[in-house]
Scaffold this motif. Sequence first.
Motif, PDB file in Angstrom:
ATOM      1  N   CYS A 118      48.031   0.180   8.774  1.00 41.96           N
ATOM      2  CA  CYS A 118      48.647   1.023   9.841  1.00 41.96           C
ATOM      3  C   CYS A 118      49.277   2.532   8.256  1.00 41.96           C
ATOM      4  CB  CYS A 118      49.517   0.870  10.775  1.00 41.96           C
ATOM      5  SG  CYS A 118      50.260   2.190  10.645  1.00 41.96           S
ATOM      6  N   ALA A 119      48.354   3.322   8.429  1.00 37.12           N
ATOM      7  CA  ALA A 119      48.911   4.351   7.027  1.00 37.12           C
ATOM      8  C   ALA A 119      50.528   4.435   7.715  1.00 37.12           C
ATOM      9  CB  ALA A 119      48.486   5.285   6.892  1.00 37.12           C
ATOM     10  N   ASN A 120      50.882   4.582   8.658  1.00 38.77           N
ATOM     11  CA  ASN A 120      52.602   4.864   8.729  1.00 38.77           C
ATOM     12  C   ASN A 120      53.037   3.823   7.989  1.00 38.77           C
ATOM     13  OD1 ASN A 120      51.612   7.248   9.739  1.00 38.77           O
ATOM     14  ND2 ASN A 120      51.482   6.647  11.450  1.00 38.77           N
ATOM     15  N   THR A 121      52.626   2.357   8.394  1.00 38.96           N
ATOM     16  CA  THR A 121      53.282   1.151   8.665  1.00 38.96           C
ATOM     17  C   THR A 121      53.571   1.414   6.440  1.00 38.96           C
ATOM     18  OG1 THR A 121      52.778   0.274  10.391  1.00 38.96           O
ATOM     19  CG2 THR A 121      53.623  -1.269   8.001  1.00 38.96           C
ATOM     20  N   LEU A 122      52.475   1.802   5.910  1.00 36.53           N
ATOM     21  CA  LEU A 122      52.498   1.346   4.616  1.00 36.53           C
ATOM     22  C   LEU A 122      53.435   2.278   4.184  1.00 36.53           C
ATOM     23  CD1 LEU A 122      48.537   1.787   3.965  1.00 36.53           C
ATOM     24  CD2 LEU A 122      50.209  -0.276   3.524  1.00 36.53           C
ATOM     25  N   ARG A 123      53.821   3.628   4.673  1.00 37.61           N
ATOM     26  CA  ARG A 123      54.453   5.228   4.261  1.00 37.61           C
ATOM     27  C   ARG A 123      55.772   4.153   4.414  1.00 37.61           C
ATOM     28  NH1 ARG A 123      50.879   8.231   5.942  1.00 37.61           N
ATOM     29  NH2 ARG A 123      51.674   8.047   7.538  1.00 37.61           N
ATOM     30  N   GLY A 124      56.069   4.010   5.298  1.00 39.44           N
ATOM     31  CA  GLY A 124      57.397   3.206   5.839  1.00 39.44           C
ATOM     32  C   GLY A 124      58.141   2.012   5.428  1.00 39.44           C
ATOM     33  N   LYS A 125      57.487   1.150   4.971  1.00 40.67           N
ATOM     34  CA  LYS A 125      58.055  -0.131   4.246  1.00 40.67           C
ATOM     35  C   LYS A 125      57.676  -0.200   2.664  1.00 40.67           C
ATOM     36  CE  LYS A 125      58.869  -1.642   8.506  1.00 40.67           C
ATOM     37  NZ  LYS A 125      60.196  -2.103   8.746  1.00 40.67           N
ATOM     38  N   LYS A 126      56.835   1.125   2.405  1.00 40.89           N
ATOM     39  CA  LYS A 126      56.858   1.353   1.481  1.00 40.89           C
ATOM     40  C   LYS A 126      55.872   0.161   0.545  1.00 40.89           C
ATOM     41  CE  LYS A 126      60.099   4.039   0.962  1.00 40.89           C
ATOM     42  NZ  LYS A 126      60.164   5.749   1.553  1.00 40.89           N
ATOM     43  N   ILE A 127      55.045  -0.142   1.344  1.00 42.16           N
ATOM     44  CA  ILE A 127      53.438  -0.819   0.463  1.00 42.16           C
ATOM     45  C   ILE A 127      52.366  -0.022  -0.444  1.00 42.16           C
ATOM     46  CG2 ILE A 127      51.722  -2.319   1.575  1.00 42.16           C
ATOM     47  CD1 ILE A 127      53.521  -3.053   3.718  1.00 42.16           C
ATOM     48  N   SER A 128      52.228  -0.840  -1.670  1.00 37.22           N
ATOM     49  CA  SER A 128      51.533  -0.227  -1.748  1.00 37.22           C
ATOM     50  C   SER A 128      50.326  -0.458  -1.274  1.00 37.22           C
ATOM     51  CB  SER A 128      51.025  -0.140  -3.242  1.00 37.22           C
ATOM     52  OG  SER A 128      50.570   0.158  -3.879  1.00 37.22           O
ATOM     53  N   TYR A 129      48.674  -0.168  -0.791  1.00 36.90           N
ATOM     54  CA  TYR A 129      47.764  -1.331  -0.393  1.00 36.90           C
ATOM     55  C   TYR A 129      47.506  -1.899  -1.496  1.00 36.90           C
ATOM     56  CZ  TYR A 129      44.109   2.813  -1.012  1.00 36.90           C
ATOM     57  OH  TYR A 129      43.677   3.621  -1.717  1.00 36.90           O
ATOM     58  N   GLU A 130      46.741  -1.507  -2.758  1.00 40.37           N
ATOM     59  CA  GLU A 130      46.274  -1.264  -4.180  1.00 40.37           C
ATOM     60  C   GLU A 130      47.032  -2.505  -4.918  1.00 40.37           C
ATOM     61  OE1 GLU A 130      44.196   2.620  -5.847  1.00 40.37           O
ATOM     62  OE2 GLU A 130      46.689   2.518  -4.789  1.00 40.37           O
ATOM     63  N   ASP A 131      48.239  -3.068  -4.748  1.00 41.70           N
ATOM     64  CA  ASP A 131      49.365  -3.279  -5.458  1.00 41.70           C
ATOM     65  C   ASP A 131      49.359  -4.617  -4.456  1.00 41.70           C
ATOM     66  OD1 ASP A 131      48.164  -1.791  -8.036  1.00 41.70           O
ATOM     67  OD2 ASP A 131      50.624  -0.491  -7.421  1.00 41.70           O
ATOM     68  N   ASP A 132      50.364  -4.312  -3.827  1.00 41.76           N
ATOM     69  CA  ASP A 132      50.482  -5.552  -2.853  1.00 41.76           C
ATOM     70  C   ASP A 132      50.310  -6.026  -1.735  1.00 41.76           C
ATOM     71  OD1 ASP A 132      52.841  -4.593  -4.213  1.00 41.76           O
ATOM     72  OD2 ASP A 132      53.428  -3.143  -2.496  1.00 41.76           O
ATOM     73  N   LEU A 133      48.322  -5.882  -1.618  1.00 41.54           N
ATOM     74  CA  LEU A 133      47.972  -6.156  -0.244  1.00 41.54           C
ATOM     75  C   LEU A 133      47.010  -6.922  -0.579  1.00 41.54           C
ATOM     76  CD1 LEU A 133      48.680  -3.443   2.247  1.00 41.54           C
ATOM     77  CD2 LEU A 133      49.558  -5.802   2.125  1.00 41.54           C
ATOM     78  N   TYR A 134      46.783  -8.455  -0.348  1.00 46.94           N
ATOM     79  CA  TYR A 134      45.351  -8.860  -0.239  1.00 46.94           C
ATOM     80  C   TYR A 134      43.962  -8.125   0.413  1.00 46.94           C
ATOM     81  CZ  TYR A 134      41.795 -12.351  -0.290  1.00 46.94           C
ATOM     82  OH  TYR A 134      40.316 -13.308  -0.710  1.00 46.94           O
ATOM     83  N   ASP A 135      42.888  -7.739  -1.023  1.00 45.61           N
ATOM     84  CA  ASP A 135      41.844  -7.393  -0.734  1.00 45.61           C
ATOM     85  C   ASP A 135      41.807  -6.008   0.020  1.00 45.61           C
ATOM     86  OD1 ASP A 135      38.859  -6.924  -0.917  1.00 45.61           O
ATOM     87  OD2 ASP A 135      38.612  -8.873   0.527  1.00 45.61           O
ATOM     88  N   VAL A 136      42.657  -4.918   0.046  1.00 41.93           N
ATOM     89  CA  VAL A 136      42.664  -4.214   1.181  1.00 41.93           C
ATOM     90  C   VAL A 136      41.871  -2.941   0.543  1.00 41.93           C
ATOM     91  CG1 VAL A 136      43.850  -2.415   2.060  1.00 41.93           C
ATOM     92  CG2 VAL A 136      44.169  -4.888   2.540  1.00 41.93           C
ATOM     93  N   SER A 137      40.704  -1.843   1.095  1.00 38.98           N
ATOM     94  CA  SER A 137      40.804  -1.065  -0.050  1.00 38.98           C
ATOM     95  C   SER A 137      40.673   0.123   1.112  1.00 38.98           C
ATOM     96  CB  SER A 137      39.476  -0.863   0.169  1.00 38.98           C
ATOM     97  OG  SER A 137      38.683  -0.974   1.032  1.00 38.98           O
ATOM     98  N   LYS A 138      40.660   1.528   0.578  1.00 36.94           N
ATOM     99  CA  LYS A 138      41.272   2.758   1.458  1.00 36.94           C
ATOM    100  C   LYS A 138      40.247   2.249   2.617  1.00 36.94           C
ATOM    101  CE  LYS A 138      41.641   7.801  -0.345  1.00 36.94           C
ATOM    102  NZ  LYS A 138      41.543   8.424  -1.207  1.00 36.94           N
ATOM    103  N   GLU A 139      39.508   2.597   2.870  1.00 40.11           N
ATOM    104  CA  GLU A 139      38.556   2.558   3.566  1.00 40.11           C
ATOM    105  C   GLU A 139      38.826   1.611   5.208  1.00 40.11           C
ATOM    106  OE1 GLU A 139      36.828   1.357   0.722  1.00 40.11           O
ATOM    107  OE2 GLU A 139      36.516   3.875   0.656  1.00 40.11           O
ATOM    108  N   ASP A 140      40.056   0.584   4.999  1.00 44.42           N
ATOM    109  CA  ASP A 140      40.587  -0.562   5.473  1.00 44.42           C
ATOM    110  C   ASP A 140      41.935   0.631   6.258  1.00 44.42           C
ATOM    111  OD1 ASP A 140      39.430  -2.459   4.795  1.00 44.42           O
ATOM    112  OD2 ASP A 140      39.866  -3.175   3.028  1.00 44.42           O
ATOM    113  N   ILE A 141      42.613   1.509   6.054  1.00 43.83           N
ATOM    114  CA  ILE A 141      43.424   2.158   6.763  1.00 43.83           C
ATOM    115  C   ILE A 141      43.276   3.371   7.466  1.00 43.83           C
ATOM    116  CG2 ILE A 141      45.577   4.035   5.676  1.00 43.83           C
ATOM    117  CD1 ILE A 141      44.864   2.421   3.080  1.00 43.83           C
TER     118      ILE A 141
END
Length: 162
Positions: A118-141
Amino acid sequence: MINHKSKLLLAVFTSFLLLFGSAGLVAGERYGKQKVVYHINYDNPKAQAGALRNIQNHINAVGAENLDLKVVMHGKGLSLLLEPDAVKNTKLKYGNATDEVQAKISGLKDQGIGFLICANTLRGKKISYEDDLYDVSKEDIVPSGVAELAHLQAKGYAYIKP
């Protein structure tokens, strides 16, 4: 020359193959093709591990070739993919993506399972999908986890919340 004992062993072995070898066929025939979405929005590591086991059991029962399965994560559910050392950079309390969890996730992805973030959660929880999450690409969002759940259900995906 085949003796009586050899014939008996051959019969037992053949029966075993017929009984257990056809179990996969029966399951495939019983369940057919399935479209399923699993919903994870909680951060309990035991519950998340249970969800991953449920997904693998689902694949085992139906067959990866008969299954279109997606995991939608939002809110606290992103802790499943959050690296433990990245917690301090976010507004989540837990990072459950240990080496063991990462191996399970990779194994599921290798069997065709998609993990949607969820992109809303990424923004709201200050999470970088590139730096903080395991094996996530832009297409997964996806724009919204809950909207994605409704979207997939409207497309015929069965909803499961383990």
